[in-house]
Design a protein around this motif. Structure first.
Motif, PDB file in Angstrom:
ATOM      1  N   GLN A  39      58.762 -44.556 -49.960  1.00 26.00           N
ATOM      2  CA  GLN A  39      60.085 -44.100 -50.373  1.00 26.00           C
ATOM      3  C   GLN A  39      60.073 -42.614 -50.736  1.00 26.00           C
ATOM      4  O   GLN A  39      61.041 -41.893 -50.474  1.00 26.00           O
ATOM      5  CB  GLN A  39      60.621 -44.937 -51.540  1.00 26.00           C
ATOM      6  N   LEU A  40      58.974 -42.128 -51.314  1.00 26.78           N
ATOM      7  CA  LEU A  40      58.873 -40.704 -51.630  1.00 26.78           C
ATOM      8  C   LEU A  40      58.877 -39.859 -50.355  1.00 26.78           C
ATOM      9  O   LEU A  40      59.573 -38.841 -50.273  1.00 26.78           O
ATOM     10  CB  LEU A  40      57.605 -40.422 -52.441  1.00 26.78           C
ATOM     11  N   MET A  41      58.101 -40.271 -49.357  1.00 21.83           N
ATOM     12  CA  MET A  41      58.017 -39.520 -48.106  1.00 21.83           C
ATOM     13  C   MET A  41      59.358 -39.515 -47.379  1.00 21.83           C
ATOM     14  O   MET A  41      59.843 -38.465 -46.955  1.00 21.83           O
ATOM     15  CB  MET A  41      56.926 -40.110 -47.206  1.00 21.83           C
ATOM     16  N   VAL A  42      59.974 -40.687 -47.256  1.00 19.98           N
ATOM     17  CA  VAL A  42      61.229 -40.800 -46.516  1.00 19.98           C
ATOM     18  C   VAL A  42      62.362 -40.072 -47.239  1.00 19.98           C
ATOM     19  O   VAL A  42      63.149 -39.345 -46.621  1.00 19.98           O
ATOM     20  CB  VAL A  42      61.581 -42.285 -46.289  1.00 19.98           C
ATOM     21  N   CYS A  43      62.437 -40.253 -48.556  1.00 19.42           N
ATOM     22  CA  CYS A  43      63.537 -39.645 -49.314  1.00 19.42           C
ATOM     23  C   CYS A  43      63.399 -38.129 -49.399  1.00 19.42           C
ATOM     24  O   CYS A  43      64.400 -37.424 -49.507  1.00 19.42           O
ATOM     25  CB  CYS A  43      63.629 -40.260 -50.709  1.00 19.42           C
ATOM     26  N   ALA A  44      62.171 -37.610 -49.336  1.00 21.40           N
ATOM     27  CA  ALA A  44      61.982 -36.158 -49.303  1.00 21.40           C
ATOM     28  C   ALA A  44      62.601 -35.573 -48.038  1.00 21.40           C
ATOM     29  O   ALA A  44      63.281 -34.537 -48.071  1.00 21.40           O
ATOM     30  CB  ALA A  44      60.500 -35.824 -49.386  1.00 21.40           C
ATOM     31  N   VAL A  45      62.370 -36.227 -46.914  1.00 22.67           N
ATOM     32  CA  VAL A  45      62.954 -35.782 -45.645  1.00 22.67           C
ATOM     33  C   VAL A  45      64.470 -35.959 -45.671  1.00 22.67           C
ATOM     34  O   VAL A  45      65.234 -35.080 -45.247  1.00 22.67           O
ATOM     35  CB  VAL A  45      62.339 -36.564 -44.465  1.00 22.67           C
ATOM     36  N   LEU A  46      64.934 -37.094 -46.192  1.00 21.88           N
ATOM     37  CA  LEU A  46      66.362 -37.388 -46.252  1.00 21.88           C
ATOM     38  C   LEU A  46      67.098 -36.383 -47.140  1.00 21.88           C
ATOM     39  O   LEU A  46      68.206 -35.938 -46.807  1.00 21.88           O
ATOM     40  CB  LEU A  46      66.563 -38.807 -46.780  1.00 21.88           C
ATOM     41  N   ALA A  47      66.477 -36.003 -48.257  1.00 20.09           N
ATOM     42  CA  ALA A  47      67.095 -35.022 -49.163  1.00 20.09           C
ATOM     43  C   ALA A  47      67.283 -33.679 -48.472  1.00 20.09           C
ATOM     44  O   ALA A  47      68.318 -33.016 -48.630  1.00 20.09           O
ATOM     45  CB  ALA A  47      66.240 -34.856 -50.420  1.00 20.09           C
ATOM     46  N   GLN A  48      66.293 -33.274 -47.674  1.00 24.70           N
ATOM     47  CA  GLN A  48      66.409 -32.007 -46.943  1.00 24.70           C
ATOM     48  C   GLN A  48      67.530 -32.076 -45.900  1.00 24.70           C
ATOM     49  O   GLN A  48      68.262 -31.102 -45.696  1.00 24.70           O
ATOM     50  CB  GLN A  48      65.073 -31.678 -46.262  1.00 24.70           C
ATOM     51  N   ARG A  49      67.684 -33.223 -45.264  1.00 25.03           N
ATOM     52  CA  ARG A  49      68.758 -33.372 -44.279  1.00 25.03           C
ATOM     53  C   ARG A  49      70.125 -33.333 -44.947  1.00 25.03           C
ATOM     54  O   ARG A  49      71.070 -32.729 -44.422  1.00 25.03           O
ATOM     55  CB  ARG A  49      68.575 -34.679 -43.502  1.00 25.03           C
ATOM     56  N   TYR A  50      70.253 -33.986 -46.089  1.00 25.82           N
ATOM     57  CA  TYR A  50      71.509 -33.931 -46.840  1.00 25.82           C
ATOM     58  C   TYR A  50      71.808 -32.486 -47.267  1.00 25.82           C
ATOM     59  O   TYR A  50      72.958 -32.037 -47.219  1.00 25.82           O
ATOM     60  CB  TYR A  50      71.437 -34.821 -48.080  1.00 25.82           C
ATOM     61  N   LEU A  51      70.764 -31.753 -47.698  1.00 28.73           N
ATOM     62  CA  LEU A  51      70.955 -30.369 -48.120  1.00 28.73           C
ATOM     63  C   LEU A  51      71.481 -29.522 -46.969  1.00 28.73           C
ATOM     64  O   LEU A  51      72.423 -28.729 -47.146  1.00 28.73           O
ATOM     65  CB  LEU A  51      69.634 -29.800 -48.642  1.00 28.73           C
ATOM     66  N   LEU A  52      70.907 -29.668 -45.792  1.00 30.14           N
ATOM     67  CA  LEU A  52      71.368 -28.923 -44.625  1.00 30.14           C
ATOM     68  C   LEU A  52      72.822 -29.271 -44.295  1.00 30.14           C
ATOM     69  O   LEU A  52      73.622 -28.398 -43.933  1.00 30.14           O
ATOM     70  CB  LEU A  52      70.469 -29.216 -43.417  1.00 30.14           C
ATOM     71  N   ARG A  53      73.164 -30.551 -44.447  1.00 32.93           N
ATOM     72  CA  ARG A  53      74.541 -30.978 -44.173  1.00 32.93           C
ATOM     73  C   ARG A  53      75.507 -30.371 -45.180  1.00 32.93           C
ATOM     74  O   ARG A  53      76.589 -29.908 -44.817  1.00 32.93           O
ATOM     75  CB  ARG A  53      74.603 -32.511 -44.218  1.00 32.93           C
ATOM     76  N   ARG A  54      75.105 -30.346 -46.464  1.00 30.47           N
ATOM     77  CA  ARG A  54      75.950 -29.754 -47.500  1.00 30.47           C
ATOM     78  C   ARG A  54      76.145 -28.263 -47.242  1.00 30.47           C
ATOM     79  O   ARG A  54      77.240 -27.726 -47.387  1.00 30.47           O
ATOM     80  CB  ARG A  54      75.318 -29.957 -48.877  1.00 30.47           C
ATOM     81  N   GLU A  55      75.063 -27.577 -46.855  1.00 31.65           N
ATOM     82  CA  GLU A  55      75.148 -26.137 -46.602  1.00 31.65           C
ATOM     83  C   GLU A  55      76.016 -25.840 -45.385  1.00 31.65           C
ATOM     84  O   GLU A  55      76.805 -24.884 -45.387  1.00 31.65           O
ATOM     85  CB  GLU A  55      73.752 -25.560 -46.403  1.00 31.65           C
TER      86      GLU A  55
END
Length: 340
Positions: free
Chosen positions: A309-325
């Motif tokens: 969950q740490l590995m997957v959510c780290a990648v997912l958080a970066q994708r959400y950040l790019l989407r927000r930006e």
């Protein structure tokens, strides 16, 4: 490549693997086991005292009013996850065996994480006050709800559970986890500023406490014959089960949250708070709820799921950040395009 390697092999993960290896090769027994048991009790108290001291009352008040979001997170944590664990029994028992299945079921009834759920929500620019409130409430409610759900779903096989009544188990968990948490929160006016200024030290103490609890628990299981019960094939299957379970939950969680019309910042909070399970709470709880011989197979699914969950959510958080930006840039560009 280096970023991916850091996600796969961060320092805490490597240390956790080393602790399990140490417990396998040099398990604590006899007077050493008694010493580590008392030391572990003190570490658990310190761990949850610090969790309480880190919790800002302003964040609770800011996030508590978002009741619709909190209901969704609660349903994912304490309804959908446990139902999935229970429904998968006919598949997982023949695949993994009963001891590891009980571990998967235990994973499913645990509360969500606090620190990492908030951290990933922050990285992805989600609703941080709501994340603080939802994650903290999950941790506190889990003290009562997790033992109740476990007792309910394991009615057919309670041999792994420790002796003693359900109320006694809840009482012990409250004494070891809830009381230090409350005392820590009450002490926040005096300790909060210091803890905010020494985040790295606090994190190191936090992780060291978890590692100590893992070593003590695995030592007891190794002495009881853990690795005679779990072979390499079962371990590989368990990793696959944990990965599939997380992928299913994340996919369904994201889809349903969007269908319910939540804003993106709330979707981020629901995804990270409703899909994660707490190693920090699960390890000490297991010491109360399960017998010494059963605790190793019970903790293996949680430890594996925790790292995935740490590995997957780290990648997912970066994708959400790019989407927000990208959305923010699009909104900034709208007036300019309109003016042309």
């Amino acid at each position: 490549m280096s970023t991916k390697l850091r996600l796969l092999f961060d320092r805490f993960t490597l240390t956790l693997i080393a602790v399990v290896a140490a417990a396998t090769l040099l398990p604590a027994h006899g007077q050493g086991a008694v010493f580590f048991k008392h030391l572990t009790s003190a570490a658990i108290a310190l761990l949850f005292f610090m969790h309480g001291a880190k919790l800002s009352r302003q964040a609770i008040l800011a996030g508590v009013m978002h009741w619709r979001l909190h209901i969704v997170v609660f349903v994912w944590t304490f309804v959908i996850f446990p139902v999935l664990g229970w429904a998968l029994r006919p598949v997982l028992v023949p695949l993994l065996g009963m001891p590891l299945y009980i571990g998967v079921l235990y994973l499913c009834v645990l509360p969500g994480t606090v620190q990492s759920a908030i951290a990933f929500t922050s990285i992805a620019r989600g609703n941080i006050p709501a994340a603080v409130c939802a994650a903290s409430a999950s941790s506190i409610l889990g003290i009562v709800i997790t033992p109740l759900l476990l007792q309910l779903l394991l009615t057919a096989d309670t041999s792994a559970l420790s002796s003693g009544s359900l109320l006694q188990s809840i009482g012990r968990i409250s004494l070891e986890i809830l009381l230090p948490f409350v005392l820590g929160h009450l002490a926040r006016p005096w300790l909060g500023r210091w803890m905010d200024g020494h985040r790295r030290l606090v994190r190191n103490v936090d992780q060291s406490s978890i590692l100590l609890v893992v070593y003590t628990a695995f030592s007891a299981s190794v002495v009881g014959g853990l690795w005679q019960q779990v072979d390499t094939g079962s371990l590989a299957l368990l990793v696959a089960v944990c990965a599939v379970l997380l992928a299913f939950v994340l996919g369904l969680n994201t889809w349903s949250t969007r269908r319910m019309g939540f804003k993106l910042e709330d979707e981020i909070t629901i995804v990270f708070c409703g899909s994660k399970k707490s190693l920090a709470t699960g390890v000490p709880m297991a010491g109360v709820l399960f017998s010494a011989g059963a605790i190793g197979p019970v903790l293996l699914p949680l430890m594996i799921f925790h790292q995935i969950q740490l590995m997957v959510c780290a990648v997912l958080a970066q994708r959400y950040l790019l989407r927000r930006e990208s959305e923010a840039l699009g909104l900034k560009g709208m007036p300019a395009r309109a003016s042309r």
